[in-house]
Design a protein around this motif. Structure first.
Motif, PDB file in Angstrom:
ATOM      1  N   LEU A 117       0.802  -1.362   0.039  1.00 39.39           N
ATOM      2  CA  LEU A 117      -0.037  -0.047   0.138  1.00 39.39           C
ATOM      3  C   LEU A 117       0.928   1.307  -0.128  1.00 39.39           C
ATOM      4  CD1 LEU A 117      -2.746  -1.038   2.380  1.00 39.39           C
ATOM      5  CD2 LEU A 117      -2.947  -0.754  -0.148  1.00 39.39           C
ATOM      6  N   ASP A 118       1.784   1.360   0.453  1.00 39.03           N
ATOM      7  CA  ASP A 118       2.898   2.326   0.694  1.00 39.03           C
ATOM      8  C   ASP A 118       3.152   2.626  -0.879  1.00 39.03           C
ATOM      9  OD1 ASP A 118       2.886   2.488   3.357  1.00 39.03           O
ATOM     10  OD2 ASP A 118       4.657   1.445   3.510  1.00 39.03           O
ATOM     11  N   ALA A 119       3.355   1.786  -1.705  1.00 36.05           N
ATOM     12  CA  ALA A 119       3.743   2.339  -3.201  1.00 36.05           C
ATOM     13  C   ALA A 119       2.721   2.876  -3.855  1.00 36.05           C
ATOM     14  CB  ALA A 119       4.159   1.075  -3.942  1.00 36.05           C
ATOM     15  N   VAL A 120       1.296   2.763  -3.304  1.00 33.93           N
ATOM     16  CA  VAL A 120       0.163   3.412  -4.102  1.00 33.93           C
ATOM     17  C   VAL A 120      -0.473   4.545  -3.676  1.00 33.93           C
ATOM     18  CG1 VAL A 120      -0.236   1.098  -5.368  1.00 33.93           C
ATOM     19  CG2 VAL A 120      -1.622   1.895  -3.269  1.00 33.93           C
ATOM     20  N   LYS A 121      -0.072   4.825  -2.280  1.00 33.39           N
ATOM     21  CA  LYS A 121      -0.611   6.174  -1.874  1.00 33.39           C
ATOM     22  C   LYS A 121      -0.273   7.278  -2.489  1.00 33.39           C
ATOM     23  CE  LYS A 121      -0.840   4.378   2.996  1.00 33.39           C
ATOM     24  NZ  LYS A 121      -0.344   4.501   4.367  1.00 33.39           N
ATOM     25  N   GLY A 122      -0.946   8.161  -2.749  1.00 32.51           N
ATOM     26  CA  GLY A 122      -0.590   9.275  -3.703  1.00 32.51           C
ATOM     27  C   GLY A 122      -0.729   9.265  -5.008  1.00 32.51           C
ATOM     28  N   TRP A 123      -0.932   7.820  -5.576  1.00 36.29           N
ATOM     29  CA  TRP A 123      -0.699   7.686  -7.038  1.00 36.29           C
ATOM     30  C   TRP A 123      -2.224   7.619  -7.495  1.00 36.29           C
ATOM     31  CZ3 TRP A 123       3.347   7.007  -9.921  1.00 36.29           C
ATOM     32  CH2 TRP A 123       3.338   6.540 -11.105  1.00 36.29           C
ATOM     33  N   SER A 124      -2.667   8.901  -7.864  1.00 33.04           N
ATOM     34  CA  SER A 124      -4.038   9.071  -8.442  1.00 33.04           C
ATOM     35  C   SER A 124      -3.873   9.127  -9.981  1.00 33.04           C
ATOM     36  CB  SER A 124      -4.495  10.516  -7.912  1.00 33.04           C
ATOM     37  OG  SER A 124      -3.840  11.525  -8.273  1.00 33.04           O
ATOM     38  N   ALA A 125      -4.904   9.175 -10.503  1.00 29.90           N
ATOM     39  CA  ALA A 125      -4.628   9.263 -12.004  1.00 29.90           C
ATOM     40  C   ALA A 125      -3.903  10.837 -12.424  1.00 29.90           C
ATOM     41  CB  ALA A 125      -6.055   9.429 -12.703  1.00 29.90           C
TER      42      ALA A 125
END
Length: 126
Positions: A79-87
């Motif tokens: 999950l740390d890798a996808v936090k802040g990874w919006s379109a």
């Protein structure tokens, strides 16, 4: 009763019995998607156990809305890798070829807003 959310090489889902569900997919008894010819055998690449099936189902629906790249990041780095990874952040990153911004460190009181709190299983990472 606990529940699991999982990613297969060709699909994702949620279940109470992770091993049994992967077996069902490989026997052609899983979802319509994995019943189609050429989509088996499936391989479990990521899973997370939750305290309830409802929470696992919620996360299944969240993940189903993600891009393939975001799912790959989840498998690779959690999950740390996808936090802040919006379109919007992905578009900006692809324009200048830089990684997404680091997590903001926001705190939320609900587990569904913070992400899964139970033990993660990632056979692809050993």
């Amino acid at each position: 009763m606990s529940g699991h959310v999982y990613l297969l090489r060709c699909a994702d889902g949620s279940t109470r019995d992770l091993d049994g569900r992967v077996w069902q997919h490989n026997q052609g008894l899983g979802s319509a998607y994995t019943r189609r010819r050429g989509r088996r055998p499936v391989v479990l690449i990521w899973s997370w156990e939750f305290e309830s099936v409802a929470e696992a189902f919620h996360w299944e629906k969240q993940i189903q809305g993600w891009s393939r790249r975001k799912r790959e990041l989840l498998v690779e780095g959690g999950l740390d890798a996808v936090k802040g990874w919006s379109a919007r952040e992905r578009r900006r990153a692809s324009d200048v070829d830089v990684p997404p911004p680091s997590p903001t460190g926001r705190r939320a009181s609900e587990a569904s807003r913070n992400g899964p709190t139970a033990v993660r299983h990632n056979p692809a990472r050993g």
